[in-house]
Motif scaffolding. Structure first.
Motif, short mmCIF file in Angstrom:
data_model
loop_
_atom_site.label_atom_id
_atom_site.label_comp_id
_atom_site.label_asym_id
_atom_site.label_seq_id
_atom_site.Cartn_x
_atom_site.Cartn_y
_atom_site.Cartn_z
N ARG A 99 26.12 21.09 8.47
CA ARG A 99 24.71 21.48 8.44
C ARG A 99 23.86 20.28 8.85
NH1 ARG A 99 22.38 19.55 3.74
NH2 ARG A 99 23.84 18.82 2.14
N ALA A 100 22.66 20.56 9.25
CA ALA A 100 21.75 19.49 9.66
C ALA A 100 21.36 18.64 8.43
CB ALA A 100 20.51 20.07 10.32
N ARG A 101 21.17 17.38 8.68
CA ARG A 101 20.77 16.49 7.59
C ARG A 101 19.77 15.46 8.11
NH1 ARG A 101 25.28 12.01 6.27
NH2 ARG A 101 23.34 11.13 5.44
N GLU A 102 18.85 15.10 7.26
CA GLU A 102 17.88 14.09 7.66
C GLU A 102 18.44 12.70 7.43
OE1 GLU A 102 14.37 14.56 5.33
OE2 GLU A 102 15.22 13.57 3.55
N GLY A 103 17.97 11.75 8.23
CA GLY A 103 18.39 10.37 8.09
C GLY A 103 17.44 9.57 7.21
N ARG A 104 17.74 8.30 7.08
CA ARG A 104 16.94 7.46 6.18
C ARG A 104 15.51 7.26 6.70
NH1 ARG A 104 20.61 5.33 2.36
NH2 ARG A 104 22.43 6.70 2.55
N PHE A 105 15.34 7.25 8.04
CA PHE A 105 13.99 7.11 8.56
C PHE A 105 13.12 8.28 8.14
CE2 PHE A 105 15.41 3.66 11.24
CZ PHE A 105 14.26 2.90 11.41
N GLU A 106 13.67 9.48 8.18
CA GLU A 106 12.90 10.65 7.76
C GLU A 106 12.65 10.62 6.25
OE1 GLU A 106 13.86 14.58 9.72
OE2 GLU A 106 15.59 13.39 10.39
N ALA B 82 0.82 -1.21 0.00
CA ALA B 82 0.00 0.00 0.00
C ALA B 82 0.86 1.26 0.00
CB ALA B 82 -0.91 -0.01 1.23
N ARG B 83 2.17 1.12 0.23
CA ARG B 83 3.09 2.25 0.28
C ARG B 83 3.82 2.48 -1.06
NH1 ARG B 83 4.74 3.28 5.89
NH2 ARG B 83 3.64 1.83 7.29
N ARG B 84 3.40 1.79 -2.11
CA ARG B 84 4.17 1.77 -3.34
C ARG B 84 4.35 3.16 -3.98
NH1 ARG B 84 -0.47 -0.94 -4.01
NH2 ARG B 84 -2.07 -0.11 -5.41
N ARG B 85 3.47 4.11 -3.70
CA ARG B 85 3.59 5.45 -4.28
C ARG B 85 4.43 6.37 -3.41
NH1 ARG B 85 0.27 5.45 -8.55
NH2 ARG B 85 -1.55 4.06 -8.52
N LEU B 86 4.90 5.84 -2.29
CA LEU B 86 5.72 6.61 -1.36
C LEU B 86 7.17 6.13 -1.43
CD1 LEU B 86 3.05 6.67 1.46
CD2 LEU B 86 3.80 8.62 0.06
N PRO B 87 8.11 6.78 -0.74
CA PRO B 87 9.53 6.50 -0.98
C PRO B 87 9.95 5.06 -0.64
CG PRO B 87 9.27 8.58 0.18
CD PRO B 87 7.93 7.92 0.18
N PHE B 88 10.88 4.55 -1.43
CA PHE B 88 11.63 3.33 -1.12
C PHE B 88 13.07 3.78 -0.91
CE2 PHE B 88 14.48 -0.11 -2.35
CZ PHE B 88 14.00 -1.17 -1.60
N VAL B 89 13.55 3.66 0.31
CA VAL B 89 14.88 4.14 0.67
C VAL B 89 15.73 2.96 1.13
CG1 VAL B 89 16.21 5.66 2.20
CG2 VAL B 89 13.99 6.41 1.31
N ALA C 92 12.38 8.10 4.35
CA ALA C 92 11.47 7.02 3.95
C ALA C 92 10.09 7.17 4.56
CB ALA C 92 12.07 5.67 4.35
N HIS C 93 9.82 8.27 5.24
CA HIS C 93 8.56 8.44 5.97
C HIS C 93 7.36 8.12 5.06
CE1 HIS C 93 5.73 9.89 8.90
NE2 HIS C 93 5.21 10.75 8.02
N GLY C 94 6.53 7.22 5.54
CA GLY C 94 5.34 6.81 4.78
C GLY C 94 5.60 5.66 3.84
#
Length: 452
Positions: A236-243, A200-207, A245-247
């Motif tokens: 500088r601040a950077r987001e991780g893979r959990f962020e 169901a997440r196929r339209r959201l990110p795959f990280v 891949a959210h959703g």
């Protein structure tokens, strides 16, 4: 009960064979002419045909038998046919065996030899039918799978991969964490992309994150992100893979290489959905589905204390095992052709045999590299075994000797088998067709031929 059709113009021959076969619980049908035999075959299925080579009086050319054999092959290409005659020269039988006849026996026949040949062919027919049934069943399962699962271009033909993908189809649409196991190069990440593509997440990110490709001190920053100044070089601040891949889906490859400190934090995220960036006290939330992969034995690592048991059970709610290529031989040639851009004509029989004989310790990744190199070396020409540059297991010396038996060896084998070509071929490790070719080469076609 098996059914054998006897086509012979001699009533005595028909009666004798019907009686002989019935004593072995084989139903035997007798037809006196080719036309009668073909008509009977059209009305009733049979498992084997024993046919004469001459049907008209004073005829010994075998032309009638050749015509009958061709008619039988046209109607039932897989039906085994035994040629039976006292008059036709062996050369005619050799040609028909090359064209697909099962065997050739001379009149007068030896009952034990004929029965052994018939029973062997009937058993072989049973095996072939079972293989055909299994192949048709597998194709039906494959067709059904492809209707409900997007395989993301995966190339496969083997039962092992079909079974694994059927499990993947069941779990893909759930939210369960999946652990994909298998050796390096077997295609674990491709399986992960299939899980995501059918979720169901196929339209959201795959990280994806390869936990084995980063130093231990950077794993946490990669997973959870880092604030500016959290470590040397973090300007500088950077987001991780959990962020990121959210959703969607977060694929953690080589999860067995995650250090214990990272395992503790990963476990917390899996339990609560919350985490903090490195160097930050702000709690963030992430909703991801975890698919992880490893070529390591995580159970052994748990026992050794190098992998947390609670994390193992969190990740391994559902396990998909990707088999090594050596266990999926049916996939080797389709994959090789795929890596050639679908140009199957470039692979000759010798190159195909070499590919099938290789153990593929590097799995699909090794095969891909081999085909890329072979295509380059072959240029515009066909790919030869030398272009593959792979090692193939050496055959035992005895097997090599049997591949090219001498004239004396062939004669001895025929003698031991009392002239039954199928038995002699089996003793020599050859097919019947291969043995007939060697008999012809050694001038045995006439020497061994039946006499009137």
């Amino acid at each position: 009960m098996h059914t054998v059709l006897i086509i012979d113009d001699n009533p005595g021959v028909g009666e004798a064979l019907v009686l002989l076969l019935s004593l072995r619980d084989i139903q035997a049908l007798h037809a006196a002419t080719p036309a009668e035999g073909l008509a009977l075959l059209a009305r009733q299925p049979v498992d084997l045909v024993i046919q004469d080579m001459n049907f008209s009086a004073d005829t010994t050319s075998g032309e009638e038998g050749v015509a009958l054999f061709r008619a039988l092959r046209q109607r039932s290409p897989d039906l085994p046919v035994i040629l039976l005659t006292a008059w036709t020269r062996l050369e005619n039988a050799v040609e028909l065996v090359k064209a697909g006849a099962a065997d050739y026996l001379a009149k007068p026949w030896d009952d034990a030899k004929l029965l052994a040949t018939v029973q062997n062919l009937l058993e072989l027919g049973d095996s072939n039918r079972e293989l055909s049934r299994a192949r048709q069943e597998r194709q039906a399962r494959r067709d059904a799978l492809l209707q409900r699962l997007d395989i993301d271009g995966l190339v496969f033909q083997s039962e092992a991969m079909l079974s694994m993908l059927e499990l993947a189809a069941q779990v893909a649409r759930t939210e369960l964490p999946v652990l994909v196991t298998g050796p390096n190069g077997s295609g674990k990440e491709h399986v992960a992309t299939i899980l995501h593509a059918n979720s169901a997440r196929r339209r959201l990110p795959f990280v994806a994150l390869n936990c084995g490709a980063l130093p231990a001190e950077l794993i946490e920053a990669e997973l959870f992100g880092a604030d500016s100044g959290a470590y040397t070089g973090a300007h500088r601040a950077r987001e991780g893979r959990f962020e990121a891949a959210h959703g969607g889906t977060l694929f953690l490859d080589e999860i067995g290489n995650l250090p214990l400190a990272g395992q503790v934090k990963l476990l917390r995220v899996l339990e609560t959905g919350r985490f903090e960036r490195l160097g930050s006290s702000k709690t963030r939330e992430s909703n991801v589905r975890i698919v992880s992969a490893t070529n390591a034995d995580l159970r052994a690592m748990v026992a050794a204390g190098s992998f947390r048991e609670d994390l193992y059970y969190r990740l391994n709610v559902f396990e998909l095992r990707v088999p090594p290529l050596v266990q999926r031989r049916d996939d080797v040639l389709p994959l090789a052709i795929h890596f050639l851009g679908g140009d199957a004509k470039r692979l000759g029989d010798a190159a195909r045999d070499a590919l099938l004989a290789h153990p593929w310790p590097g799995n699909v990744r090794e095969l891909k590299n081999v085909m890329a190199r072979a295509a380059l070396l072959a240029g515009d020409g066909p790919i030869l075994p030398a272009h593959l540059q792979i090692d193939t297991p050496a055959k035992p010396a005895a097997a090599r000797d049997l591949n090219e038996p001498s004239r004396e060896t062939v004669l001895a084998a025929l003698g031991e088998a009392h002239g039954v070509v199928s038995r002699a071929a089996q003793a020599l490790g050859l097919s019947r067709q291969a043995l007939y070719r060697r008999m012809e080469r050694y001038g045995l076609a006439t020497d061994a031929g039946p006499t009137p």
